[in-house]
Scaffold this motif. Sequence first.
Motif, PDB file in Angstrom:
ATOM      1  N   LEU A  24       0.802  -1.224   0.000  1.00 58.78           N
ATOM      2  CA  LEU A  24       0.000   0.000   0.000  1.00 58.78           C
ATOM      3  C   LEU A  24       0.836   1.276   0.000  1.00 58.78           C
ATOM      4  O   LEU A  24       0.288   2.374   0.010  1.00 58.78           O
ATOM      5  CB  LEU A  24      -0.949  -0.007   1.206  1.00 58.78           C
ATOM      6  CG  LEU A  24      -1.906  -1.210   1.253  1.00 58.78           C
ATOM      7  CD1 LEU A  24      -2.688  -1.224   2.557  1.00 58.78           C
ATOM      8  CD2 LEU A  24      -2.837  -1.213   0.050  1.00 58.78           C
ATOM      9  N   GLY A  25       2.152   1.136  -0.002  1.00 59.99           N
ATOM     10  CA  GLY A  25       3.010   2.317  -0.023  1.00 59.99           C
ATOM     11  C   GLY A  25       2.957   3.103   1.265  1.00 59.99           C
ATOM     12  O   GLY A  25       3.056   4.325   1.263  1.00 59.99           O
ATOM     13  N   HIS A  57       0.938   4.368   8.579  1.00 62.40           N
ATOM     14  CA  HIS A  57       0.373   5.520   7.873  1.00 62.40           C
ATOM     15  C   HIS A  57       0.400   5.227   6.380  1.00 62.40           C
ATOM     16  O   HIS A  57       1.433   4.838   5.829  1.00 62.40           O
ATOM     17  CB  HIS A  57       1.178   6.786   8.150  1.00 62.40           C
ATOM     18  CG  HIS A  57       0.963   7.327   9.521  1.00 62.40           C
ATOM     19  ND1 HIS A  57       1.540   8.497   9.938  1.00 62.40           N
ATOM     20  CD2 HIS A  57       0.233   6.889  10.574  1.00 62.40           C
ATOM     21  CE1 HIS A  57       1.176   8.751  11.182  1.00 62.40           C
ATOM     22  NE2 HIS A  57       0.398   7.769  11.594  1.00 62.40           N
ATOM     23  N   ILE A  58      -0.736   5.438   5.735  1.00 62.44           N
ATOM     24  CA  ILE A  58      -0.873   5.288   4.290  1.00 62.44           C
ATOM     25  C   ILE A  58      -1.515   6.582   3.808  1.00 62.44           C
ATOM     26  O   ILE A  58      -2.732   6.742   3.903  1.00 62.44           O
ATOM     27  CB  ILE A  58      -1.739   4.072   3.925  1.00 62.44           C
ATOM     28  CG1 ILE A  58      -1.235   2.821   4.632  1.00 62.44           C
ATOM     29  CG2 ILE A  58      -1.795   3.884   2.412  1.00 62.44           C
ATOM     30  CD1 ILE A  58      -2.260   1.736   4.787  1.00 62.44           C
ATOM     31  N   GLY A  59      -0.695   7.519   3.369  1.00 66.15           N
ATOM     32  CA  GLY A  59      -1.218   8.848   3.054  1.00 66.15           C
ATOM     33  C   GLY A  59      -1.816   9.456   4.305  1.00 66.15           C
ATOM     34  O   GLY A  59      -1.178   9.485   5.359  1.00 66.15           O
ATOM     35  N   ASP A  60      -3.065   9.900   4.221  1.00 61.59           N
ATOM     36  CA  ASP A  60      -3.784  10.462   5.371  1.00 61.59           C
ATOM     37  C   ASP A  60      -4.516   9.389   6.168  1.00 61.59           C
ATOM     38  O   ASP A  60      -5.248   9.708   7.104  1.00 61.59           O
ATOM     39  CB  ASP A  60      -4.791  11.521   4.912  1.00 61.59           C
ATOM     40  CG  ASP A  60      -4.113  12.763   4.367  1.00 61.59           C
ATOM     41  OD1 ASP A  60      -2.949  13.011   4.728  1.00 61.59           O
ATOM     42  OD2 ASP A  60      -4.748  13.486   3.575  1.00 61.59           O
ATOM     43  N   ASN A  61      -4.357   8.135   5.799  1.00 59.24           N
ATOM     44  CA  ASN A  61      -5.063   7.033   6.452  1.00 59.24           C
ATOM     45  C   ASN A  61      -4.158   6.335   7.446  1.00 59.24           C
ATOM     46  O   ASN A  61      -2.940   6.356   7.319  1.00 59.24           O
ATOM     47  CB  ASN A  61      -5.537   6.029   5.391  1.00 59.24           C
ATOM     48  CG  ASN A  61      -6.461   6.675   4.392  1.00 59.24           C
ATOM     49  OD1 ASN A  61      -7.565   7.051   4.721  1.00 59.24           O
ATOM     50  ND2 ASN A  61      -5.994   6.826   3.160  1.00 59.24           N
ATOM     51  N   VAL A  62      -4.781   5.687   8.426  1.00 60.37           N
ATOM     52  CA  VAL A  62      -4.029   4.987   9.472  1.00 60.37           C
ATOM     53  C   VAL A  62      -4.638   3.610   9.699  1.00 60.37           C
ATOM     54  O   VAL A  62      -5.865   3.471   9.802  1.00 60.37           O
ATOM     55  CB  VAL A  62      -4.062   5.780  10.806  1.00 60.37           C
ATOM     56  CG1 VAL A  62      -3.384   5.004  11.925  1.00 60.37           C
ATOM     57  CG2 VAL A  62      -3.427   7.150  10.639  1.00 60.37           C
ATOM     58  N   LEU A  63      -3.795   2.608   9.764  1.00 58.38           N
ATOM     59  CA  LEU A  63      -4.166   1.284  10.255  1.00 58.38           C
ATOM     60  C   LEU A  63      -3.365   1.050  11.521  1.00 58.38           C
ATOM     61  O   LEU A  63      -2.182   1.392  11.583  1.00 58.38           O
ATOM     62  CB  LEU A  63      -3.790   0.193   9.255  1.00 58.38           C
ATOM     63  CG  LEU A  63      -4.764  -0.176   8.165  1.00 58.38           C
ATOM     64  CD1 LEU A  63      -4.171  -1.277   7.286  1.00 58.38           C
ATOM     65  CD2 LEU A  63      -6.100  -0.615   8.712  1.00 58.38           C
TER      66      LEU A  63
END
Length: 137
Positions: A24-25, A57-63
Amino acid sequence: MKINAYLNFDGKCEEAFNFYAGVLGGEIVAMIRFDEMPEGNDMPKELAKNIMHATLHIGDNVLMASDAPPPYFQKAQGMTVAINVDTPAEAERIFSALSQDAQHVLMPLGETSWAQRFAMFTDKYGTPWIVNCPKPM
C-alpha cells in the motif's frame, strides 16, 4: 475526530504490517513489542517479542494493530477494511498483491454495476478486504 481500523493478529502482526506497508506504499511509524513496555512484563517469554502496538500511515489514512495474546485473539468478523482507488490498474495491482495466498476470495476482482473493479477477500493473515474502483458518477 478520526476513525481508523485496529486489527488483531495471532503472532503475525509485524509480518502483516511489513507486507501491507509494501503493497500500500505506507510507512510504519510504530512497532512496539510487549517486552518493550512495562505492561508487557507479565507476558510469557514465548510471546514477549510479539507486537503490543503498531501504526501504519498510508497517506492520510491509518491502520493500527497488535498481536492479541491468548485468549484474547479472535478472527475478524462483521468488518472489512475497504480500499478505494481511482484507477482499474491500481485496483488490479492491489488485489493481485493482497490476495496472494488468500484464505478466501469471496468475490474476485471484476466489474460490477457500481464499480470498474471490485473484489472481496480475506488475505493470508486473516484480514478481510474490499478493493473498490468506482465508476464515474
